[in-house]
Design a protein around this motif. Structure first.
Motif, PDB file in Angstrom:
ATOM      1  N   LEU A 242      -3.953   1.501  -5.804  1.00  0.00           N
ATOM      2  CA  LEU A 242      -3.722   2.431  -6.913  1.00  0.00           C
ATOM      3  C   LEU A 242      -4.962   2.708  -7.743  1.00  0.00           C
ATOM      4  CD1 LEU A 242      -0.205   1.580  -8.354  1.00  0.00           C
ATOM      5  CD2 LEU A 242      -0.969   3.734  -7.385  1.00  0.00           C
TER       6      LEU A 242
ATOM      7  N   VAL B 195       0.834  -1.196   0.000  1.00  0.00           N
ATOM      8  CA  VAL B 195       0.000   0.000   0.000  1.00  0.00           C
ATOM      9  C   VAL B 195       0.874   1.253   0.000  1.00  0.00           C
ATOM     10  CG1 VAL B 195      -1.749   1.275   1.252  1.00  0.00           C
ATOM     11  CG2 VAL B 195      -1.858  -1.207   1.191  1.00  0.00           C
ATOM     12  N   ALA B 196       1.882   1.269   0.884  1.00  0.00           N
ATOM     13  CA  ALA B 196       2.780   2.429   0.913  1.00  0.00           C
ATOM     14  C   ALA B 196       3.506   2.552  -0.420  1.00  0.00           C
ATOM     15  CB  ALA B 196       3.777   2.290   2.052  1.00  0.00           C
TER      16      ALA B 196
ATOM     17  N   LEU C  49       1.253   4.117  -2.962  1.00  0.00           N
ATOM     18  CA  LEU C  49       1.030   5.558  -2.826  1.00  0.00           C
ATOM     19  C   LEU C  49       2.262   6.354  -3.244  1.00  0.00           C
ATOM     20  CD1 LEU C  49      -1.173   5.893   0.344  1.00  0.00           C
ATOM     21  CD2 LEU C  49      -1.778   5.539  -2.031  1.00  0.00           C
ATOM     22  N   VAL C  50       3.446   5.816  -2.946  1.00  0.00           N
ATOM     23  CA  VAL C  50       4.670   6.478  -3.390  1.00  0.00           C
ATOM     24  C   VAL C  50       4.639   6.626  -4.911  1.00  0.00           C
ATOM     25  CG1 VAL C  50       7.149   6.225  -3.629  1.00  0.00           C
ATOM     26  CG2 VAL C  50       6.044   5.644  -1.461  1.00  0.00           C
TER      27      VAL C  50
ATOM     28  N   GLN D 100       2.023   6.471  -6.815  1.00  0.00           N
ATOM     29  CA  GLN D 100       0.918   7.304  -7.279  1.00  0.00           C
ATOM     30  C   GLN D 100       1.364   8.760  -7.375  1.00  0.00           C
ATOM     31  OE1 GLN D 100      -2.675   7.339  -4.878  1.00  0.00           O
ATOM     32  NE2 GLN D 100      -3.805   7.007  -6.776  1.00  0.00           N
ATOM     33  N   ALA D 101       2.185   9.172  -6.418  1.00  0.00           N
ATOM     34  CA  ALA D 101       2.712  10.539  -6.472  1.00  0.00           C
ATOM     35  C   ALA D 101       3.578  10.728  -7.718  1.00  0.00           C
ATOM     36  CB  ALA D 101       3.506  10.834  -5.201  1.00  0.00           C
TER      37      ALA D 101
END
Lengths: 312, 288
Positions: free
Chosen positions: A255, A137-138, A141-142, A144-145
């Motif tokens: 995502l 999950v982390a 998100l990394v 996704q940025a």
């Protein structure tokens, strides 16, 4: 598999185990039985029993509230006409081939590069390995940025004059699936590398010296020594990758949740949303059975290997 | 692959060796930069202000420094609660799984338990099952037990599902302990419990350490089981809360980045502290 391996073991035990009498006590103390039974019951309660139910539920229609209704193969028949299922199945195959193939190939490449004992190699290894401990999950998100319209990837493309390639990576049906594979790879390659590093360390250097004396090129050494010597590691890596691919869920869920328009849907995400969001628990269970069937070959061969090991 | 190393005894000129070294560091360095860049990006973004991110984009260099993102994720975003939940699940699960797995592995590897190979593989097989087949029944089972939406359900299923693998690994390790050590203890009158606690367990310490580090990260990072048996936001572990954060703070990248840092910190700490054990654990499980 039992038929194949069992006789071998019997003969071995007879020949080595007989002469110095039987060393182990024939009667197993009750506390030892409890040592096995308690964990086994824990697993039976949370895994085996639910698994059997899961298979049964695959043949039912169930909303989770009223009693499940037995409908035979109805769920499986429905899959044939289900376009989302077809997309999810195809995406799962793409995921297996791309994620699996690339993580094996790149993991091996990284291991070959970083197997050399040079100054600083520990740092390089740690750098590649660090993402392995992140949650998916982390990780998601990394990335996704990075994928944002004003994120690092598009900015880099602009900076090198490729602004034509900039993209809303996760929002585009054509790129979403591949954009999700990249973070998964980023995390997996370090893991595969560790497995291969251990395998490479186990190869006898004498083999390479002999090959060099015979004038073998580097490619020939790789082809005829490294690869065959790694065969047992390869088997492990392939099993791990196939099982991981079919289980992959977190990164996609974080995502895209399978979107846009199911373009990055995997069987695992489709199963989850069918069961827990559409509350079609029977159809969801049937999708889980499909995942199980796909995984079964790998699980079976993994167990055959484990069987031999437990034997040795 | 410009830098493939040949550990040949044949003499090489200094120039070639230097080129090899340079090539090695160039390619390995580039790879490391590629791998560390996303991590650096998230660390930088987490200390930028929202206005800075909004004005310059997520991919730009920082123009500000603030810990506001962390405060928002920690307090308003509920990550403090979520981190506590994660630890409340992870620590008991690791301890309980390893306790149960080590007793089973001890019995199966040191005694002639009937059907021991079949039992061992049955247990491993349970761990290899795709979890999807279990999701619906497990959520219903925890409802039936009145454990739905409680951390106990999560601990239960995590222990049950993980046990098989740990038993398999520990079994392989314990079997390699010479039988003479145990026989000496038997002669001295030690029972199975004493043999387990005084002899086998201390000898199996490296494997136990490796598995603890490994299982800590697995359980801490889990998302699927958590969202299957939990419902309320205040019960959710950090992974699920991170997804919630993403929905709550859409495009507030400084908060989301700070949340990711908080969620990744515990496993990174465990990894850095137990790096050797951790890597050994991965190999123990696979390349035996």
């Amino acid at each position: 598999m039992a038929v194949l391996t069992a006789p071998r073991k019997e003969t071995r035990r007879r020949t080595e185990g007989r002469p110095p009498a039987r060393k182990r006590a024939t009667r197993v103390p009750p506390v030892v039985l409890a040592f096995v039974l308690v964990p086994l019951l824990a697993e039976a309660f949370w895994v085996f029993w639910p698994a059997l139910q899961g298979f049964y539920l695959a043949f039912t229609q169930w909303d989770g509230v009223s009693a499940p209704q037995f409908i035979g193969l109805g769920n499986f028949r429905e899959m044939f006409g289900d376009a989302v299922f077809r997309t999810a199945a195809l995406d799962t195959v793409i995921w297996l081939l791309l994620f699996g193939g690339l993580s094996a190939a790149l993991g091996l490449g990284a291991a070959l590069l970083l197997q050399q004992e040079r100054r600083g190699v520990g740092f390089y290894r740690a750098a590649l390995f660090l993402p392995v401990v992140f949650s998916l999950v982390a990780t998601a998100l990394v990335w996704q940025a990075m994928y944002q319209p004003d994120g690092l990837i598009n900015k880099t493309l602009e900076a090198v004059g490729l602004s034509g390639l900039t993209h809303a990576w996760l929002a585009d049906q054509d790129t979403a699936l591949y954009a999700v594979i990249v973070p998964a790879l980023w995390r997996q390659i370090g893991y595969v590398m560790v497995l291969y590093l251990a395998g490479l360390k186990g190869i006898d250097p004498v083999l390479y010296e002999a090959a060099k004396v015979d004038g073998a090129t580097r490619w020939q050494q790789f082809r005829h020594i490294t690869l065959p010597q790694l065969s047992s590691v390869n088997a492990v890596v392939i099993s791990v990758i196939v099982i991981d691919s079919l289980r992959s869920f977190d990164v996609v869920w974080a995502l895209t949740r399978g979107g846009p328009y199911h373009s990055s849907e995997l069987l695992s995400t489709y199963m989850y949303s069918t069961a827990f969001q559409s509350l079609r628990l029977g159809y969801g269970s049937a999708l889980a059975v499909v995942i199980f069937v796909l995984a079964f070959g790998v699980i079976a061969s993994y167990l055959v290997r484990a069987f031999r090991e437990a034997d040795a | 692959m410009t830098a493939t190393h040949t550990p040949a005894p044949r003499p090489r000129t200094g120039r070639r060796r230097m080129l090899g070294t340079a090539g090695f560091h160039a390619s390995a360095g580039l790879l490391s930069v590629l791998w560390l860049l996303p991590i650096a990006l998230v660390l930088v973004t987490s200390v930028r202000s929202f206005d800075d991110v909004a004005a310059h984009g997520v991919g730009s260099l920082p123009h500000s420094f603030t810990l506001d993102g962390f405060r928002q994720a920690w307090v308003d975003g509920g990550q403090q609660r979520a981190l506590i939940n994660s630890l409340l699940v992870t620590i008991p699960t690791v301890l309980l799984s390893l306790l149960l797995a080590s007793t089973a592995a001890f019995a199966l590897s040191r005694y002639d338990v009937p059907l021991r190979r079949t039992l061992l593989l049955l247990m491993l097989g349970g761990n290899l099952l795709p979890p999807q087949i279990l999701l619906v029944p497990v959520s219903k089972l925890s409802e039936m037990l009145g454990l739905y939406d409680s951390l106990y359900a999560l601990i239960g299923v995590q222990v049950g599902f993980g046990i098989g693998f740990y038993v398999f690994v520990l079994h392989g390790f314990m079997r390699s302990i010479p039988p003479e050590i145990q026989q000496a203890a038997v002669i001295d009158g030690a029972g199975p419990w004493q043999i387990y606690t005084r002899i086998i367990l201390p000898l199996a310490k490296p494997a136990m350490a490796a598995l603890s580090a490994l299982s800590f990260t697995w359980i801490f990072n889990d998302l699927l089981w958590a969202i299957t048996v939990l419902r309320t936001d205040t019960q959710m572990p950090i992974t699920a809360s991170l997804i919630g954060l993403q929905g709550q703070y859409v495009s507030m990248w400084n908060v989301i980045a700070a949340g990711s840092v908080i969620a990744a910190a515990p496993t990174v700490i465990v990894f850095l502290k137990f790096q050797r054990h951790f890597v050994a654990g991965l190999n123990l499980g696979a390349v035996k």
